[in-house]
Design a protein around this motif. Sequence first.
Motif, mmCIF file in Angstrom:
data_model
loop_
_atom_site.group_PDB
_atom_site.id
_atom_site.type_symbol
_atom_site.label_atom_id
_atom_site.label_comp_id
_atom_site.label_asym_id
_atom_site.label_seq_id
_atom_site.Cartn_x
_atom_site.Cartn_y
_atom_site.Cartn_z
ATOM 1 N N THR A 185 -10.888 10.665 3.352
ATOM 2 C CA THR A 185 -9.996 9.557 3.720
ATOM 3 C C THR A 185 -10.764 8.242 3.812
ATOM 4 O O THR A 185 -10.375 7.238 3.203
ATOM 5 N N THR A 194 5.935 10.686 8.751
ATOM 6 C CA THR A 194 5.121 11.765 8.196
ATOM 7 C C THR A 194 5.610 13.093 8.755
ATOM 8 O O THR A 194 5.862 13.204 9.962
ATOM 9 N N ALA A 227 0.486 4.207 -0.849
ATOM 10 C CA ALA A 227 -0.142 5.480 -0.480
ATOM 11 C C ALA A 227 0.078 5.801 0.990
ATOM 12 O O ALA A 227 0.257 6.957 1.368
ATOM 13 N N ILE A 228 0.051 4.773 1.843
ATOM 14 C CA ILE A 228 0.247 5.027 3.274
ATOM 15 C C ILE A 228 1.562 4.463 3.796
ATOM 16 O O ILE A 228 2.018 4.869 4.872
ATOM 17 N N THR A 268 6.962 3.948 9.262
ATOM 18 C CA THR A 268 6.518 4.971 8.321
ATOM 19 C C THR A 268 6.664 6.341 8.969
ATOM 20 O O THR A 268 6.426 6.499 10.175
ATOM 21 N N PRO A 276 4.863 4.475 1.999
ATOM 22 C CA PRO A 276 5.673 4.767 0.804
ATOM 23 C C PRO A 276 7.112 4.285 0.922
ATOM 24 O O PRO A 276 7.660 4.148 2.014
ATOM 25 N N ASN A 282 0.852 -1.185 0.000
ATOM 26 C CA ASN A 282 0.000 0.000 0.000
ATOM 27 C C ASN A 282 0.897 1.247 0.000
ATOM 28 O O ASN A 282 1.085 1.889 1.036
ATOM 29 N N TRP A 318 -3.427 16.458 5.347
ATOM 30 C CA TRP A 318 -4.203 15.453 4.628
ATOM 31 C C TRP A 318 -5.487 15.009 5.330
ATOM 32 O O TRP A 318 -6.501 14.762 4.653
#
Length: 487
Positions: A391, A300, A181-182, A298, A184, A179, A308
Amino acid sequence: MHRRWIALGTCLAVGTFGVAGLLAVDAVRFADPPCDEKPTDITTSDYALDFTVPNGLMPDPQFNGQKAKVAVHRVQPEYQHGRCPNTPSKAAVLIHGRSIPGRPVFDLKGKDQHNNKMSVQEGLARAGIDTFAPDMLGYGYSTRFEHGLDDPHNASLSVPFNADGTCPEPTGLCDRSHNPAIFPLKQQAEKLNPNPLDKLYAHSSKVRFASMDTWVRDIRQAIDDAIAKAKPTDGKVTLVGYSLGGPRVGRTLYEANPVLPDSAATIAKVNSAVFMSSLFGLPTEEPTSPGLVSFPLTLTDRRGVSTWPLATVGGTSDQDCTGRIPSGAQDDVWKELMKGDHIGEKWGGTDPNHPDGLSRTPTFTTYGFNTTVAQQLKMPVMVLHGTGDATAPVANATAIYNALPASTTNKVMVQVTCASHVFEWEGCDGERCTPPSPAAVYGQAPGTPWAGPHGTVTAALTEWINKGTFNGAPSGKFTVDKSGVIH
């Protein structure tokens, strides 16, 4: 001795004042002590629930048997003279979503345009509800592990594996993501150079961090803790799942869970469930595809965290929904995140001497909440969703509501206009906030302007947890318009 003094006092009263004196003594003796029907204040506390990671519960076996903790943020009502016996004790466990831990989601500090506090937990506590917001393992103040999310080497690499699983990079440093998108790729190079990395590194953990059942274990412990501390009158809690917290709650309430036995014992401790901005339509069990994400961490940055989730669809423009984002709310979210992440705050940015800070979250497999799971829920359920959620589609709310058993007579769906995925952070400003007479804003004092989606969320949760209704109804579908009026 106590009885002798009472007898002596009674004789003196009769001898001196006759029967009237005796009645006066009885009135004093048997008068109820003072008590409070409503909270006089609130108290906030933070603590940790210790545990040992069970074998096989996390995808990486190196964490088996390690000591860990789940951090809990509690906001509870206080009664100066004690809670009156006829006032029930209520408790709720609030489960956060994919990217932001419990405290910023449910206890965001700051005020909206009308000077209303934004905190859902504080609002519930002032209504007499004891709330517990745990950080799931890998989030916030909970354990992230030295060779898990604390290791920057476990962020993603730049070169993807081939379809056959081979790595085209001569160094062997490859990754994959089911996935992107979440989860990366390229985050070591794009997010961590120069803070704190100077090149690409191999992972110290080479699989996803968690599964839904990893967090079901956390939720079970949090439920038991909340019951022990709050002592709810019915011995049960309301379980609230926000965003990815929805599948976490759904999996917790899935009686046929083959991974963690004794789900029925946990379900018996929950009096109702709430699904807020929830994901839905996932596989029932964990996927076994060999192409699952190959790294645990991950990252951010500030812009990603604060922007977002507030994105909208379906006519929820800033022109139509004036004041949707209160001034300072995004800054408050980031400050709270960094306060709980002393490692992540030293990562990111292009200046080696001044890191920008990065929010660290785990990778995982998504499963556990769909029509099959919803159909077996036997408890009352409320579904809350923003009509502008970009979302988790607002269609999820209808799908969850329709999937609940036809025999369920206590189920409510509420869709909130001018609300995105993070409607617990959103306010209202301008003429639209004051509905035309005789319409009134739901859950607020007559004549007051709508606080915005965050006010509706708090009011709806308060009524549901205390009474099992919305706007006085135990079931039905409702829409809250852009002035806060129910239709």
